[in-house]
Structure formats: structure tokens, C-alpha cells
Design a protein around this motif. Structure first.
Motif, PDB file in Angstrom:
ATOM      1  N   LYS A 138       0.830  -1.213   0.000  1.00 23.45           N
ATOM      2  CA  LYS A 138       0.000   0.000   0.000  1.00 23.45           C
ATOM      3  C   LYS A 138       0.859   1.255   0.000  1.00 23.45           C
ATOM      4  O   LYS A 138       0.552   2.238  -0.682  1.00 23.45           O
ATOM      5  N   ILE A 139       1.934   1.220   0.786  1.00 20.01           N
ATOM      6  CA  ILE A 139       2.842   2.375   0.854  1.00 20.01           C
ATOM      7  C   ILE A 139       3.533   2.584  -0.487  1.00 20.01           C
ATOM      8  O   ILE A 139       3.656   3.719  -0.971  1.00 20.01           O
ATOM      9  N   LYS A 140       3.978   1.504  -1.109  1.00 22.89           N
ATOM     10  CA  LYS A 140       4.671   1.600  -2.403  1.00 22.89           C
ATOM     11  C   LYS A 140       3.744   2.112  -3.501  1.00 22.89           C
ATOM     12  O   LYS A 140       4.129   2.941  -4.337  1.00 22.89           O
ATOM     13  N   LYS A 141       2.489   1.628  -3.510  1.00 22.34           N
ATOM     14  CA  LYS A 141       1.532   2.029  -4.543  1.00 22.34           C
ATOM     15  C   LYS A 141       0.983   3.428  -4.310  1.00 22.34           C
ATOM     16  O   LYS A 141       0.428   4.036  -5.225  1.00 22.34           O
ATOM     17  N   GLN A 142       1.116   3.916  -3.063  1.00 20.27           N
ATOM     18  CA  GLN A 142       0.690   5.269  -2.693  1.00 20.27           C
ATOM     19  C   GLN A 142      -0.802   5.480  -2.982  1.00 20.27           C
ATOM     20  O   GLN A 142      -1.219   6.550  -3.424  1.00 20.27           O
ATOM     21  N   GLU A 143      -1.582   4.448  -2.758  1.00 20.70           N
ATOM     22  CA  GLU A 143      -3.014   4.537  -3.019  1.00 20.70           C
ATOM     23  C   GLU A 143      -3.761   5.211  -1.873  1.00 20.70           C
ATOM     24  O   GLU A 143      -4.748   5.909  -2.100  1.00 20.70           O
ATOM     25  N   ASP A 144      -3.300   4.981  -0.642  1.00 20.62           N
ATOM     26  CA  ASP A 144      -4.014   5.500   0.529  1.00 20.62           C
ATOM     27  C   ASP A 144      -3.120   6.441   1.332  1.00 20.62           C
ATOM     28  O   ASP A 144      -1.926   6.175   1.520  1.00 20.62           O
ATOM     29  N   TYR A 145      -3.717   7.519   1.813  1.00 18.55           N
ATOM     30  CA  TYR A 145      -2.991   8.433   2.691  1.00 18.55           C
ATOM     31  C   TYR A 145      -2.962   7.861   4.109  1.00 18.55           C
ATOM     32  O   TYR A 145      -1.978   8.017   4.832  1.00 18.55           O
ATOM     33  N   TYR A 146      -4.024   7.184   4.491  1.00 14.21           N
ATOM     34  CA  TYR A 146      -4.107   6.586   5.825  1.00 14.21           C
ATOM     35  C   TYR A 146      -3.699   5.118   5.764  1.00 14.21           C
ATOM     36  O   TYR A 146      -4.281   4.330   5.005  1.00 14.21           O
ATOM     37  N   ILE A 147      -2.700   4.776   6.545  1.00 18.84           N
ATOM     38  CA  ILE A 147      -2.158   3.418   6.560  1.00 18.84           C
ATOM     39  C   ILE A 147      -2.370   2.795   7.931  1.00 18.84           C
ATOM     40  O   ILE A 147      -2.093   3.416   8.961  1.00 18.84           O
ATOM     41  N   GLU A 148      -2.858   1.578   7.952  1.00 18.18           N
ATOM     42  CA  GLU A 148      -3.021   0.859   9.214  1.00 18.18           C
ATOM     43  C   GLU A 148      -1.713   0.170   9.590  1.00 18.18           C
ATOM     44  O   GLU A 148      -0.973  -0.285   8.725  1.00 18.18           O
ATOM     45  N   ASP A 149      -1.466   0.099  10.891  1.00 18.08           N
ATOM     46  CA  ASP A 149      -0.317  -0.680  11.356  1.00 18.08           C
ATOM     47  C   ASP A 149      -0.765  -2.135  11.500  1.00 18.08           C
ATOM     48  O   ASP A 149      -1.946  -2.450  11.333  1.00 18.08           O
ATOM     49  N   ILE A 150       0.140  -3.003  11.802  1.00 26.89           N
ATOM     50  CA  ILE A 150      -0.171  -4.425  11.936  1.00 26.89           C
ATOM     51  C   ILE A 150      -1.121  -4.619  13.113  1.00 26.89           C
ATOM     52  O   ILE A 150      -0.900  -4.074  14.202  1.00 26.89           O
ATOM     53  N   SER A 151      -2.169  -5.399  12.911  1.00 28.35           N
ATOM     54  CA  SER A 151      -3.231  -5.510  13.930  1.00 28.35           C
ATOM     55  C   SER A 151      -2.877  -6.435  15.080  1.00 28.35           C
ATOM     56  O   SER A 151      -3.164  -6.147  16.240  1.00 28.35           O
ATOM     57  N   ASP A 152      -2.268  -7.576  14.767  1.00 25.19           N
ATOM     58  CA  ASP A 152      -1.965  -8.560  15.816  1.00 25.19           C
ATOM     59  C   ASP A 152      -0.516  -9.014  15.671  1.00 25.19           C
ATOM     60  O   ASP A 152      -0.218  -9.944  14.921  1.00 25.19           O
ATOM     61  N   THR A 153       0.366  -8.353  16.413  1.00 26.92           N
ATOM     62  CA  THR A 153       1.796  -8.630  16.304  1.00 26.92           C
ATOM     63  C   THR A 153       2.239  -9.598  17.396  1.00 26.92           C
ATOM     64  O   THR A 153       1.990  -9.346  18.573  1.00 26.92           O
ATOM     65  N   PRO A 154       2.892 -10.704  17.026  1.00 25.27           N
ATOM     66  CA  PRO A 154       3.472 -11.584  18.057  1.00 25.27           C
ATOM     67  C   PRO A 154       4.418 -10.783  18.940  1.00 25.27           C
ATOM     68  O   PRO A 154       5.092  -9.858  18.462  1.00 25.27           O
ATOM     69  N   ARG A 155       4.487 -11.133  20.193  1.00 28.69           N
ATOM     70  CA  ARG A 155       5.267 -10.344  21.143  1.00 28.69           C
ATOM     71  C   ARG A 155       6.747 -10.260  20.778  1.00 28.69           C
ATOM     72  O   ARG A 155       7.425  -9.281  21.103  1.00 28.69           O
ATOM     73  N   PHE A 156       7.246 -11.247  20.068  1.00 32.88           N
ATOM     74  CA  PHE A 156       8.663 -11.274  19.735  1.00 32.88           C
ATOM     75  C   PHE A 156       8.974 -10.582  18.404  1.00 32.88           C
ATOM     76  O   PHE A 156      10.117 -10.548  17.973  1.00 32.88           O
ATOM     77  N   PHE A 157       7.941 -10.056  17.712  1.00 32.58           N
ATOM     78  CA  PHE A 157       8.145  -9.237  16.519  1.00 32.58           C
ATOM     79  C   PHE A 157       7.750  -7.799  16.840  1.00 32.58           C
ATOM     80  O   PHE A 157       7.270  -7.506  17.938  1.00 32.58           O
ATOM     81  N   GLY A 158       7.930  -6.900  15.890  1.00 38.38           N
ATOM     82  CA  GLY A 158       7.620  -5.500  16.146  1.00 38.38           C
ATOM     83  C   GLY A 158       6.693  -4.900  15.109  1.00 38.38           C
ATOM     84  O   GLY A 158       6.584  -5.390  13.982  1.00 38.38           O
ATOM     85  N   ASN A 159       6.014  -3.813  15.482  1.00 34.31           N
ATOM     86  CA  ASN A 159       5.192  -3.044  14.564  1.00 34.31           C
ATOM     87  C   ASN A 159       6.058  -2.043  13.806  1.00 34.31           C
ATOM     88  O   ASN A 159       7.220  -1.818  14.144  1.00 34.31           O
ATOM     89  N   PHE A 160       5.462  -1.393  12.803  1.00 35.15           N
ATOM     90  CA  PHE A 160       6.162  -0.315  12.104  1.00 35.15           C
ATOM     91  C   PHE A 160       6.374   0.884  13.028  1.00 35.15           C
ATOM     92  O   PHE A 160       7.296   1.661  12.862  1.00 35.15           O
ATOM     93  N   GLU A 161       5.452   1.054  14.007  1.00 32.27           N
ATOM     94  CA  GLU A 161       5.463   2.187  14.938  1.00 32.27           C
ATOM     95  C   GLU A 161       5.131   3.492  14.214  1.00 32.27           C
ATOM     96  O   GLU A 161       5.773   4.531  14.416  1.00 32.27           O
ATOM     97  N   PHE A 162       4.089   3.442  13.371  1.00 34.21           N
ATOM     98  CA  PHE A 162       3.624   4.647  12.679  1.00 34.21           C
ATOM     99  C   PHE A 162       2.892   5.565  13.650  1.00 34.21           C
ATOM    100  O   PHE A 162       2.484   5.156  14.743  1.00 34.21           O
ATOM    101  N   ASP A 163       2.696   6.810  13.219  1.00 35.78           N
ATOM    102  CA  ASP A 163       2.013   7.808  14.042  1.00 35.78           C
ATOM    103  C   ASP A 163       0.981   8.546  13.182  1.00 35.78           C
ATOM    104  O   ASP A 163       1.060   8.506  11.951  1.00 35.78           O
ATOM    105  N   GLY A 164       0.066   9.213  13.863  1.00 40.55           N
ATOM    106  CA  GLY A 164      -0.944   9.996  13.147  1.00 40.55           C
ATOM    107  C   GLY A 164      -0.363  11.212  12.455  1.00 40.55           C
ATOM    108  O   GLY A 164      -0.956  11.753  11.515  1.00 40.55           O
ATOM    109  N   ASP A 165       0.789  11.651  12.909  1.00 44.70           N
ATOM    110  CA  ASP A 165       1.476  12.785  12.299  1.00 44.70           C
ATOM    111  C   ASP A 165       2.358  12.284  11.150  1.00 44.70           C
ATOM    112  O   ASP A 165       3.304  11.519  11.388  1.00 44.70           O
ATOM    113  N   PRO A 166       2.085  12.689   9.901  1.00 45.45           N
ATOM    114  CA  PRO A 166       2.889  12.200   8.776  1.00 45.45           C
ATOM    115  C   PRO A 166       4.359  12.612   8.848  1.00 45.45           C
ATOM    116  O   PRO A 166       5.200  11.999   8.178  1.00 45.45           O
ATOM    117  N   GLN A 167       4.650  13.640   9.660  1.00 49.40           N
ATOM    118  CA  GLN A 167       6.033  14.079   9.820  1.00 49.40           C
ATOM    119  C   GLN A 167       6.781  13.301  10.914  1.00 49.40           C
ATOM    120  O   GLN A 167       7.959  13.570  11.161  1.00 49.40           O
TER     121      GLN A 167
END
Length: 491
Positions: free
Chosen positions: A442-471
Motif C-alpha cells: 500500500k505504501i509503495k503504490k501510494q493509493e491511501d494516505y491513511y495506513i493501518e499498522d499491523i493488527s496482531d503482532t506476536p510479542r517477539f516481533f515488532g510493529n512499524f510504529e507509525f504515528d498519526g502525524d505524517p512528519q
């Protein structure tokens, strides 16, 4: 003679069996790594290398991109130049399908450096059996992995694990090389070892401050011992120390450290308070980590250390001094983060405290065994007894670990082998992998301005850690990495 041979053979068989258990325990952990992906700082530190590689750059271009990141960070964020060099070369910068090797690198480095250290001390210095070295180091590695403080930041996340776990391994290798130099009778062999020791010293000096400071302190003690013993060519050890110290000073002198320090100014401690807090927090950590499982570990290893120390000619004169000095060296690891941020650091940093916790205990147990052997003249025979003892101990340890594993399957704080196996069976890591790849697309195709983070992350992996602020820094780093437009986190 035949009985003696059988005794040794049984111990070797027990050691091989224990190594097999260690290898088997790693299978689910390493298998889960094939579903791991870069997150957070992985992107920000490897952008230049990633772009250089995509543009068809050669090795010179890629190294130039890494040094560009070092220069940028040195003046704007942090001075740990050798660590930033490694950050820049994270596997996914060359191919996202290569990120799985992160776990293999970290576990491989931890295993090799631990085996190498114990082989150096037990086999090369103490002139004891390799089976003892393999047995003890394997048990320590099982506990290093199965009781790790933070699995994600110590094994699966390249940026975090390379900064601490990997540099801890570099320190083990450097001191192993130094010990081998010390006992070598040939000048040519010492000089061959001198080159990697010099390189490791400079690299460690430019790595994380906890490992660098602890290494400086340990190196000072080593230099003192070398000079006191009037060792030939003592100056080559002093040269290695100077290189280590020089790298550490260059790292600390970075203008970027001042920039970063402004973010934590309100949390910073005075040097004196940081030192005192380091000692107190170290005592707390040791008390918390010395659980029933760890007591069993030390009980199993103690008779073997007693056997090894009995044949060592070194006079173990000062057990109390060794205890105090080794504890203070352990505590130095906590001083940099307490001084800079007012905390002991995140999970990736606490990992190396716990790794070194085992070495701290084993050093003092070994020294005390030597003191008892040489001062009190204890007379203990270990013919058939040690073989029988080891068989009983291994059986006890395996039953204990299996019990912990079965219990851990139903507990949220399970052993890593159980936790990763459970996540694989339930399909959580596979679902994480699918969601991660969909978000990247989705990020590569640039189709959506709003991107969801991973919904159910195993404890031993990590999220992207995105924020509501695009900056926000993570949003910007990922967008730059994929040459995409800025985006916001969908809440």
C-alpha cells in the motif's frame, strides 16, 4: 584405564546430547525468523545503503553510503560510529527476503563467542577437557536464549540486537583473543592474534556505551595484571587498550550526542548518582534473576568447575576482591544509560546485562572453587562419580526444562522455544507476515494516505510504529525508504 575411558566417554556422550537439545530448542526460534521483517530504526539507518544498492552501486558505493550515514549521525544524533556502520547494512537493505538472517547472525554470534570464550579459559588456559568446556557453554547458551529478557530486541530486530547482542559477542571474542595472546609462547602467534584484537578493540570502542565502558574497565584490570606479571611484549596489550579507549573517546566526543542529550535532559543523572544507581540496580537485577532455574544451573556446573580448578596452578588468593571488582565491572554497563537517560535502558540493553550475569556468577564460583582447592586443600575424587553426577544432573535439568516448557505453553511469559512454536502452530507469525507485506504494498503504490499498522503482532516481533502525524520520524523514514509519499496512521 578402561574404566577411565568409559567415564570420559559417558561425559562426552552427555555433552553431545546436551548440544543436541540446544540445537533442537533453536529450531522454532530460527524458523519463525523467516517471517520477521525490518521495523522502526531499521529503515532510518539503512536508507542510503538501500538506495545505493537499488541504483546498482558497487561495494565502494555501498560502503560510501554507510559512511555517509555515520557522518550524518555523528554530527546530528549519536557518535557510536561502528554500530551505525552495522545498522546501515541491515539485511533487508539488499533484499527484504534476507531479513531472516538477523536471527541466525545474532544466535550464531552469541553461540560462537560463548563457545570460544569457554574453550579459551577451560581448554587453553586451564588445560582441562574440551567436553567440560562444551558442556558448560551449552548450558549457559540454553539459559541465554530461553531466559532472554527481550527476545524481539535481542534476536529478531536487527537494529536493536546488533547494537547490543552483537557488540557483547565482539567483547567476548576480543577478551578470548587477548587471553590466547597472553598464554601463547610464540611471538609469531601473538602477532597474528594482535591484528583481530586491535580491530575488535576499535570496533567495540565505537559501539554501544555499556559494552565499551565495561570493556575499558576490564581491559585496565587486564593491563594491570600483565604489567604486574612482567609479561614479555606487554606494550602490545597497552596498544590494544589505547585503540579501544581512542574509539570510545571518538564516540563520546560526537557533536550529535549533545543534540540527542537535549531530548533526555530532564531525565539525566549526575555522574555520581549514575554510578551509585548502577550499583544498586545491578544488585536488584541479580536478585531478580537468581531464580530456582538459575540456582539449578549453578549447582550443576559447580562440581565441574571444582574439578577444573583443582588442576590449575594459579593461586586463588583474593576471592572477596574478585567478587567486588567483578560486580563493579558488571555494574558499569548500567552507568551510561542511567547517566544519559535516567533509566537502565530498553530490553535490548538489559539483554546484555543478563548475558553477563551468567559470566559474573561462573567467574566467582570458579574462583571460590579454586580458593577452596588451593587454600583448604580439599580432597575430592571424580572418577566414576563425575560421570554419574553429570548423568543425574542432565536428567534433572532436562526434566526441569520440559516442565517449564509445558507450563510455558499455557503462560504468556513462556520460553522462547515454546512461544515461537506456539505462534507458528497457531498461524500468528504467518498472519503477521501477510499483514506486513500488504502494508508495504500500500505504501509503495501510494493509493491511501491513511495506513493501518499491523493488527496482531506476536510479542517477539515488532510493529512499524507509525504515528498519526505524517512528519513523525518512522512515517518519514519508511516513506523515504520506499520513495513514497508521506502518510498518516489510520486510527
Amino acid at each position: 584405564m578402561i574404566k577411565k575411558f568409559k567415564s570420559i566417554d559417558k561425559f562426552n556422550a552427555a555433552t553431545v546430547f546436551l548440544i543436541a537439545i540446544y540445537v533442537i530448542s533453536l529450531i522454532p526460534i530460527l524458523y519463525a525468523a523467516f517471517y520477521s521483517h525490518p521495523t522502526a530504526d531499521d529503515f532510518s539507518y539503512s536508507i542510503y545503503v538501500h538506495k545505493a544498492f537499488l541504483s546498482g552501486g558497487n561495494i565502494i558505493d555501498i560502503l560510501g553510503a554507510a559512511f555517509r550515514k555515520i557522518s550524518e549521525s555523528y554530527f546530528n544524533w549519536q557518535g557510536t560510529f561502528s554500530a551505525i556502520f552495522i545498522f546501515s547494512l541491515q539485511p533487508a537493505a539488499f533484499s527484504e527476503n534476507l531479513y531472516f538472517i538477523t536471527a541466525f547472525i545474532m544466535i550464531g554470534a552469541l553461540s560462537f563467542s560463548t563457545y570460544f570464550l569457554f574453550d579459551t579459559i577451560i581448554v587453553k588456559i586451564c588445560k582441562s577437557k574440551k567436553a567440560y568446556s562444551l558442556f558448560i557453554s551449552t548450558l549457559v547458551l540454553i539459559f541465554n536464549i530461553q531466559f532472554i529478557f527481550d527476545l524481539r530486541e535481542g534476536v529478531y530486530w536487527f537494529n536493536g540486537s546488533s547494537y547490543y547482542t552483537l557488540f557483547y559477542c565482539f567483547a567476548l571474542l576480543m577478551f578470548s583473543v587477548l587471553f590466547r595472546m597472553y598464554i601463547s609462547a610464540r611471538t609469531k602467534q601473538r602477532m597474528l592474534l594482535f591484528i583481530p584484537a586491535l580491530f575488535l578493540a576499535f570496533f567495540i570502542g565505537g559501539g554501544n556505551y555499556s559494552t565499551a565502558l565495561c570493556s575499558v574497565c576490564l581491559m585496565m584490570i587486564f593491563i594491570f595484571f600483565v604489567i604486574k606479571e612482567k609479561k614479555e611484549q606487554w606494550y602490545i596489550y597497552v596498544m590494544i587498550f589505547i585503540v579501544l579507549l581512542a574509539g570510545f573517546i571518538v564516540s563520546m566526543a560526537a557533536p550529535g550526542n549533545l543534540v540527542r542529550g537535549e531530548y533526555f535532559q530532564s531525565l539525566q543523572m549526575s555522574p555520581v548518582k549514575a554510578v551509585i544507581s548502577s550499583v544498586l540496580r545491578s544488585a536488584v537485577f541479580i536478585s531478580e534473576w537468581t531464580t530456582f532455574a538459575h540456582v539449578i544451573l549453578f549447582i550443576v556446573i559447580t562440581p565441574i568447575l571444582f574439578k577444573i580448578s583443582k588442576n590449575v596452578t594459579f593461586e586463588f588468593k583474593f576471592p572477596l576482591i574478585v567478587l567486588i571488582v567483578s560486580f563493579l565491572c558488571f555494574a558499569t554497563q548500567l552507568t551510561p544509560p542511567l547517566y544519559a537517560m535516567g533509566t537502565v535502558g530498553s530490553g535490548r540493553q538489559v539483554n546484555i546485562y543478563k548475558y553477563s550475569y551468567y559470566l559474573l556468577f561462573l567467574l566467582n564460583i570458579f574462583y571460590m572453587c579454586g580458593w577452596l582447592n588451593h587454600r583448604l586443600k580439599f580432597s575430592v575424587t571424580f572418577g566414576k562419580e563425575i560421570s554419574k553426577y553429570v548423568k543425574v544432573c542432565i536428567s534433572g535439568v532436562l526434566v526441569f526444562l520440559m516442565g517449564i516448557g509445558i507450563w510455558g505453553y499455557y503462560d504468556s511469559h513462556s520460553l522462547p522455544s515454546v512461544e515461537t512454536a506456539k505462534a507458528l502452530i497457531e498461524g500468528k507469525v504467518q498472519q503477521y507476515d501477510i499483514e506486513y507485506k500488504n502494508i508495504v504494498e500500500k505504501i509503495k503504490k501510494q493509493e491511501d494516505y491513511y495506513i493501518e499498522d499491523i493488527s496482531d503482532t506476536p510479542r517477539f516481533f515488532g510493529n512499524f510504529e507509525f504515528d498519526g502525524d505524517p512528519q513523525y520520524w518512522t512515517n518519514k523514514s519508511v516513506a523515504l525508504y520506499y520513495d513514497a509519499k508521506l502518510f498518516s496512521l489510520k486510527k
